[in-house]
Design a protein around this motif. Structure first.
Motif, PDB file in Angstrom:
ATOM      1  N   ALA A  40      36.629  44.155  73.487  1.00 38.07           N
ATOM      2  CA  ALA A  40      35.864  43.392  74.477  1.00 38.07           C
ATOM      3  C   ALA A  40      35.361  42.103  73.843  1.00 38.07           C
ATOM      4  O   ALA A  40      35.061  42.058  72.649  1.00 38.07           O
ATOM      5  CB  ALA A  40      34.688  44.210  75.004  1.00 38.07           C
ATOM      6  N   LEU A  41      35.269  41.064  74.666  1.00 39.35           N
ATOM      7  CA  LEU A  41      34.809  39.755  74.199  1.00 39.35           C
ATOM      8  C   LEU A  41      33.812  39.201  75.208  1.00 39.35           C
ATOM      9  O   LEU A  41      34.093  39.161  76.407  1.00 39.35           O
ATOM     10  CB  LEU A  41      35.993  38.793  74.061  1.00 39.35           C
ATOM     11  CG  LEU A  41      35.682  37.343  73.666  1.00 39.35           C
ATOM     12  CD1 LEU A  41      35.101  37.283  72.252  1.00 39.35           C
ATOM     13  CD2 LEU A  41      36.944  36.487  73.771  1.00 39.35           C
ATOM     14  N   VAL A  42      32.642  38.788  74.712  1.00 40.35           N
ATOM     15  CA  VAL A  42      31.620  38.178  75.565  1.00 40.35           C
ATOM     16  C   VAL A  42      31.466  36.719  75.154  1.00 40.35           C
ATOM     17  O   VAL A  42      31.292  36.411  73.970  1.00 40.35           O
ATOM     18  CB  VAL A  42      30.265  38.905  75.435  1.00 40.35           C
ATOM     19  CG1 VAL A  42      29.195  38.200  76.267  1.00 40.35           C
ATOM     20  CG2 VAL A  42      30.402  40.361  75.891  1.00 40.35           C
ATOM     21  N   VAL A  43      31.538  35.819  76.140  1.00 40.53           N
ATOM     22  CA  VAL A  43      31.434  34.386  75.868  1.00 40.53           C
ATOM     23  C   VAL A  43      30.476  33.740  76.864  1.00 40.53           C
ATOM     24  O   VAL A  43      30.153  34.309  77.905  1.00 40.53           O
ATOM     25  CB  VAL A  43      32.810  33.693  75.964  1.00 40.53           C
ATOM     26  CG1 VAL A  43      33.786  34.301  74.971  1.00 40.53           C
ATOM     27  CG2 VAL A  43      33.375  33.761  77.384  1.00 40.53           C
ATOM     28  N   ARG A  44      30.062  32.526  76.525  1.00 39.53           N
ATOM     29  CA  ARG A  44      29.354  31.684  77.491  1.00 39.53           C
ATOM     30  C   ARG A  44      30.278  30.512  77.821  1.00 39.53           C
ATOM     31  O   ARG A  44      31.362  30.722  78.320  1.00 39.53           O
ATOM     32  CB  ARG A  44      28.003  31.246  76.939  1.00 39.53           C
ATOM     33  CG  ARG A  44      27.033  32.432  76.790  1.00 39.53           C
ATOM     34  CD  ARG A  44      25.627  31.997  76.483  1.00 39.53           C
ATOM     35  NE  ARG A  44      25.013  31.335  77.633  1.00 39.53           N
ATOM     36  CZ  ARG A  44      23.796  30.803  77.613  1.00 39.53           C
ATOM     37  NH1 ARG A  44      23.066  30.847  76.512  1.00 39.53           N
ATOM     38  NH2 ARG A  44      23.298  30.235  78.691  1.00 39.53           N
ATOM     39  N   ARG A  65      31.983  36.985  80.885  1.00 36.71           N
ATOM     40  CA  ARG A  65      31.422  35.622  80.870  1.00 36.71           C
ATOM     41  C   ARG A  65      29.941  35.730  81.203  1.00 36.71           C
ATOM     42  O   ARG A  65      29.569  36.128  82.312  1.00 36.71           O
ATOM     43  CB  ARG A  65      32.158  34.753  81.890  1.00 36.71           C
ATOM     44  CG  ARG A  65      31.474  33.439  82.244  1.00 36.71           C
ATOM     45  CD  ARG A  65      31.542  32.406  81.130  1.00 36.71           C
ATOM     46  NE  ARG A  65      31.161  31.104  81.652  1.00 36.71           N
ATOM     47  CZ  ARG A  65      29.911  30.635  81.682  1.00 36.71           C
ATOM     48  NH1 ARG A  65      28.918  31.354  81.190  1.00 36.71           N
ATOM     49  NH2 ARG A  65      29.659  29.443  82.192  1.00 36.71           N
ATOM     50  N   ALA A  66      29.090  35.397  80.236  1.00 37.78           N
ATOM     51  CA  ALA A  66      27.640  35.462  80.433  1.00 37.78           C
ATOM     52  C   ALA A  66      27.192  34.225  81.204  1.00 37.78           C
ATOM     53  O   ALA A  66      26.589  33.305  80.669  1.00 37.78           O
ATOM     54  CB  ALA A  66      26.925  35.561  79.093  1.00 37.78           C
ATOM     55  N   GLY A  67      27.514  34.197  82.472  1.00 35.79           N
ATOM     56  CA  GLY A  67      27.219  33.072  83.338  1.00 35.79           C
ATOM     57  C   GLY A  67      28.002  33.228  84.626  1.00 35.79           C
ATOM     58  O   GLY A  67      28.652  34.250  84.857  1.00 35.79           O
ATOM     59  N   VAL A  85      38.461  40.343  83.713  1.00 37.81           N
ATOM     60  CA  VAL A  85      37.495  39.257  83.505  1.00 37.81           C
ATOM     61  C   VAL A  85      36.324  39.479  84.450  1.00 37.81           C
ATOM     62  O   VAL A  85      36.506  39.600  85.664  1.00 37.81           O
ATOM     63  CB  VAL A  85      38.126  37.879  83.767  1.00 37.81           C
ATOM     64  CG1 VAL A  85      37.079  36.774  83.600  1.00 37.81           C
ATOM     65  CG2 VAL A  85      39.306  37.641  82.830  1.00 37.81           C
ATOM     66  N   VAL A  86      35.124  39.556  83.882  1.00 35.85           N
ATOM     67  CA  VAL A  86      33.921  39.745  84.694  1.00 35.85           C
ATOM     68  C   VAL A  86      32.931  38.631  84.381  1.00 35.85           C
ATOM     69  O   VAL A  86      32.966  38.027  83.309  1.00 35.85           O
ATOM     70  CB  VAL A  86      33.264  41.120  84.435  1.00 35.85           C
ATOM     71  CG1 VAL A  86      34.193  42.246  84.846  1.00 35.85           C
ATOM     72  CG2 VAL A  86      32.876  41.271  82.965  1.00 35.85           C
ATOM     73  N   ASN A  87      32.066  38.350  85.339  1.00 29.87           N
ATOM     74  CA  ASN A  87      31.019  37.348  85.119  1.00 29.87           C
ATOM     75  C   ASN A  87      29.678  37.920  85.542  1.00 29.87           C
ATOM     76  O   ASN A  87      29.569  39.102  85.880  1.00 29.87           O
ATOM     77  CB  ASN A  87      31.342  36.059  85.884  1.00 29.87           C
ATOM     78  CG  ASN A  87      31.306  36.258  87.395  1.00 29.87           C
ATOM     79  OD1 ASN A  87      31.344  37.384  87.890  1.00 29.87           O
ATOM     80  ND2 ASN A  87      31.250  35.167  88.130  1.00 29.87           N
ATOM     81  N   SER A  88      28.650  37.085  85.520  1.00 31.63           N
ATOM     82  CA  SER A  88      27.308  37.512  85.941  1.00 31.63           C
ATOM     83  C   SER A  88      26.828  36.522  86.999  1.00 31.63           C
ATOM     84  O   SER A  88      26.114  35.570  86.690  1.00 31.63           O
ATOM     85  CB  SER A  88      26.351  37.564  84.751  1.00 31.63           C
ATOM     86  OG  SER A  88      26.493  36.425  83.931  1.00 31.63           O
TER      87      SER A  88
END
Length: 222
Positions: A40-44, A65-67, A85-88
């Motif tokens: 898993a990879l978390v990015v902004r 995607r933290a955004g 791919v997921v976002n917030s």
């Protein structure tokens, strides 16, 4: 791996379900070399998840995607490799809506010019005459979560709201917030224009020379 800065509370929550490495300063080359070992990879916004990175990520299962937007993630390439791919989507709604109004007020009241002048020991009062938001028309291009929150706040200032939404919606469902119009109608009617759409092939350069020619003289764009 968390490849960009996110809140400590977010990292701690991730650590309740997985082993987490925080590499907020990792370079593109370093990430490319290390990504094969991660699921898993978390990015902004800083980190670009392109097709080359995805090709190297043999074990990757999800990109978070933290955004709100996913402009920095090649969603099609991810889908082709079975990577979710997921976002917030709610993360920045209030903050962006408030910032939009702050910027509108700044240009309406000549705040940047006043700030610069004051720092130079000047007070050019005549040049700093502003305008009121009350009674003006705000044109919103994009009327999703953020656009609607901007509309709610602009109503408090006594503004008339018109909006254009790329994805068709029922005008009656948002009639309490705005009048839905076609793009050219919004451009022609607005004293202020604010854009709240993702960058896609349909929205890139949506405010071009032709669009500007359709606007009122002196329109302010946020």
């Amino acid at each position: 791996m968390v490849a960009d800065d996110i809140a400590v509370a977010g990292v701690e929550r991730l650590r309740t379900v997985a082993q987490v490495d925080v590499e907020a300063e990792i370079t593109s080359a370093q990430l490319l070399a290390r990504i094969p070992g991660y699921h898993a990879l978390v990015v902004r916004s800083r980190t670009k998840v392109d097709s080359a990175l995805l090709a190297a990520a043999g074990q990757l299962r999800v990109v978070g995607r933290a955004g709100v937007g996913v402009d920095n993630v090649d969603v099609e390439a991810a889908a082709a490799r079975g990577v979710i791919v997921v976002n917030s989507p709610l993360a920045a709604t209030t903050a962006v809506a408030e910032l939009t109004l702050a910027l509108m007020l700044a240009v309406a009241r000549q705040v940047p010019l006043a700030d610069t002048a004051m720092k130079q020991g000047e007070w050019p009062k005549k040049k700093l005459q502003g305008v009121e938001l009350e009674g003006k028309t705000l044109g919103l291009i994009g009327f999703g979560r953020i656009g609607r929150e901007v509309a709610r706040r602009a109503q408090v200032f006594g503004m008339r709201i018109v909006a254009y939404e790329v994805i068709p919606i029922d005008p009656a469902s948002v009639a309490h917030l705005a009048t839905l119009l076609e793009l050219q109608q919004v451009l022609a009617a607005a004293d202020y224009i604010s854009l709240h759409v993702p960058v896609t092939s349909a929205t890139r350069n949506i405010i071009d020379a032709a669009a500007l020619a359709s606007c009122k003289p002196g329109v302010r764009i946020v």
